[in-house]
Design an enzyme around this catalytic site. Structure first.
Site, PDB file in Angstrom:
ATOM      1  N   GLY A  19       0.785  -1.230   0.000  1.00  0.00           N
ATOM      2  CA  GLY A  19       0.000   0.000   0.000  1.00  0.00           C
ATOM      3  C   GLY A  19       0.817   1.280   0.000  1.00  0.00           C
ATOM      4  CG  ASN A  21       2.059   3.228  -5.830  1.00  0.00           C
ATOM      5  OD1 ASN A  21       2.413   4.240  -6.430  1.00  0.00           O
ATOM      6  ND2 ASN A  21       2.748   2.083  -5.909  1.00  0.00           N
ATOM      7  CG  MET A  96      -1.573  -7.372  -6.449  1.00  0.00           C
ATOM      8  SD  MET A  96      -0.980  -6.635  -7.990  1.00  0.00           S
ATOM      9  CE  MET A  96       0.635  -6.082  -7.477  1.00  0.00           C
ATOM     10  NE  ARG A  97      -9.551 -10.911  -6.559  1.00  0.00           N
ATOM     11  CZ  ARG A  97      -9.503 -12.237  -6.660  1.00  0.00           C
ATOM     12  NH1 ARG A  97      -8.441 -12.898  -6.275  1.00  0.00           N
ATOM     13  NH2 ARG A  97     -10.524 -12.904  -7.159  1.00  0.00           N
ATOM     14  CG  ASN A 111      -3.804  -0.980 -12.790  1.00  0.00           C
ATOM     15  OD1 ASN A 111      -3.621  -1.024 -11.569  1.00  0.00           O
ATOM     16  ND2 ASN A 111      -3.224  -1.820 -13.621  1.00  0.00           N
ATOM     17  CG  HIS A 113       1.274  -2.852 -15.392  1.00  0.00           C
ATOM     18  ND1 HIS A 113       0.778  -3.951 -14.702  1.00  0.00           N
ATOM     19  CD2 HIS A 113       2.160  -3.352 -16.294  1.00  0.00           C
ATOM     20  CE1 HIS A 113       1.324  -5.048 -15.188  1.00  0.00           C
ATOM     21  NE2 HIS A 113       2.162  -4.709 -16.158  1.00  0.00           N
TER      22      HIS A 113
HETATM   23  C1  GAR Z   1       3.335  -1.273  -7.509  1.00  0.00           C
HETATM   24  O1  GAR Z   1       4.653  -1.309  -7.983  1.00  0.00           O
HETATM   25  C2  GAR Z   1       2.360  -1.354  -8.672  1.00  0.00           C
HETATM   26  O2  GAR Z   1       2.839  -0.769  -9.844  1.00  0.00           O
HETATM   27  C3  GAR Z   1       2.232  -2.834  -8.846  1.00  0.00           C
HETATM   28  O3  GAR Z   1       2.226  -3.343  -7.547  1.00  0.00           O
HETATM   29  C4  GAR Z   1       3.023  -2.529  -6.716  1.00  0.00           C
HETATM   30  C5  GAR Z   1       2.240  -2.241  -5.452  1.00  0.00           C
HETATM   31  O4  GAR Z   1       3.046  -1.656  -4.475  1.00  0.00           O
HETATM   32  N1  GAR Z   1       1.041  -3.152  -9.554  1.00  0.00           N
HETATM   33  C6  GAR Z   1       0.920  -4.188 -10.391  1.00  0.00           C
HETATM   34  O5  GAR Z   1       1.818  -4.972 -10.586  1.00  0.00           O
HETATM   35  C7  GAR Z   1      -0.437  -4.309 -11.050  1.00  0.00           C
HETATM   36  N2  GAR Z   1      -0.438  -5.346 -12.002  1.00  0.00           N
HETATM   37  P1  GAR Z   1       2.388  -0.900  -3.250  1.00  0.00           P
HETATM   38  O6  GAR Z   1       1.370  -1.849  -2.643  1.00  0.00           O
HETATM   39  O7  GAR Z   1       3.511  -0.634  -2.293  1.00  0.00           O
HETATM   40  O8  GAR Z   1       1.762   0.356  -3.767  1.00  0.00           O
END
Ligand code: GAR
Length: 192
Positions: A19, A21, A96-97, A111, A113
């Site tokens: 979390g 971000n 992540m769903r 989103n 990525h």
């Molecule tokens: C982030 O790096 C985001 O870009 C990625 O998960 C991480 C979450 O980090 N998202 C994906 O891979 C989506 N397919 P966080 O929970 O510390 O924000």
């Protein structure tokens, strides 16, 4: 970056794990009086981000996907919650769903990525970007549609990955995410 909208916009931030971000978005977007963070939600009862959100005064709503018999049933409930909170834009921040058309056909969502889409869609994007033979990697923010990581790109930023070990690479990706995502949220809200 400022937001020019006639009415205050209500956003939801969804996360699944650390979390960071979500935390960054709360910190950077809260000062904008045109934006209300009306909902913070996770699908993971053990998400580390729950504590991060609470520290900032937001108690996440926990919607455990394991309580549902199908992706569609989970998505239906998610849509109901989004509507009940009168959300203008859902912001997926490490959520992540895989979302089905039950959600994507109805809800406006964006989103983030960790790759230069269309390269490395789906899971393991970070490690796959690190391992590919390109000299550049990066981060993409895109609209969510029924194709996984396939919606229209809102913002994309690349960096030179040569000479970076995985730890430094991951750190660079996060630094870019924390800069890019708040700006992209404002840009997306501007279009609503
Ligand atoms: C982030 O790096 C985001 O870009 C990625 O998960 C991480 C979450 O980090 N998202 C994906 O891979 C989506 N397919 P966080 O929970 O510390 O924000």
């Amino acid at each position: 970056m400022s937001l020019n909208v006639s009415k205050r916009k209500r956003i939801a931030i969804l996360f699944s794990g650390e979390g960071t971000n979500m935390q960054n978005l709360i910190q950077k977007l809260s000062p904008h009086k045109e934006i209300e963070i009306a909902l913070v939600l996770t699908n993971n009862t053990n998400a580390k981000g729950i504590a991060r959100a609470k520290k900032l005064g937001f108690t996440p709503l926990v919607l455990n996907h394991k309580d549902f018999q199908s992706r569609e049933a989970f998505d239906k409930r998610l849509v109901e919650i989004v509507h009940a909170h009168q959300i203008d834009l859902v912001v997926l921040a490490g959520f992540m769903r895989i979302l089905t058309p039950v959600f994507t056909d109805i809800v406006k969502a964006i989103n983030i990525h960790p790759s230069l889409l269309p390269k490395h869609k789906g899971k393991d994007a970070l490690i796959n970007s690190f391992n590919d033979s390109d000299t550049k990697a990066g981060v993409t923010v895109h609209w969510v549609n029924s194709e996984l990581d396939g919606g229209e790109i809102i913002e994309q930023q690349s960096f030179d990955k040569r000479g970076l070990d995985f730890k430094a690479f991951e750190k660079r990706v996060h630094e870019i995410e924390y800069e890019l995502y708040p700006k992209a949220v404002i840009k997306a809200l501007q279009t609503l």
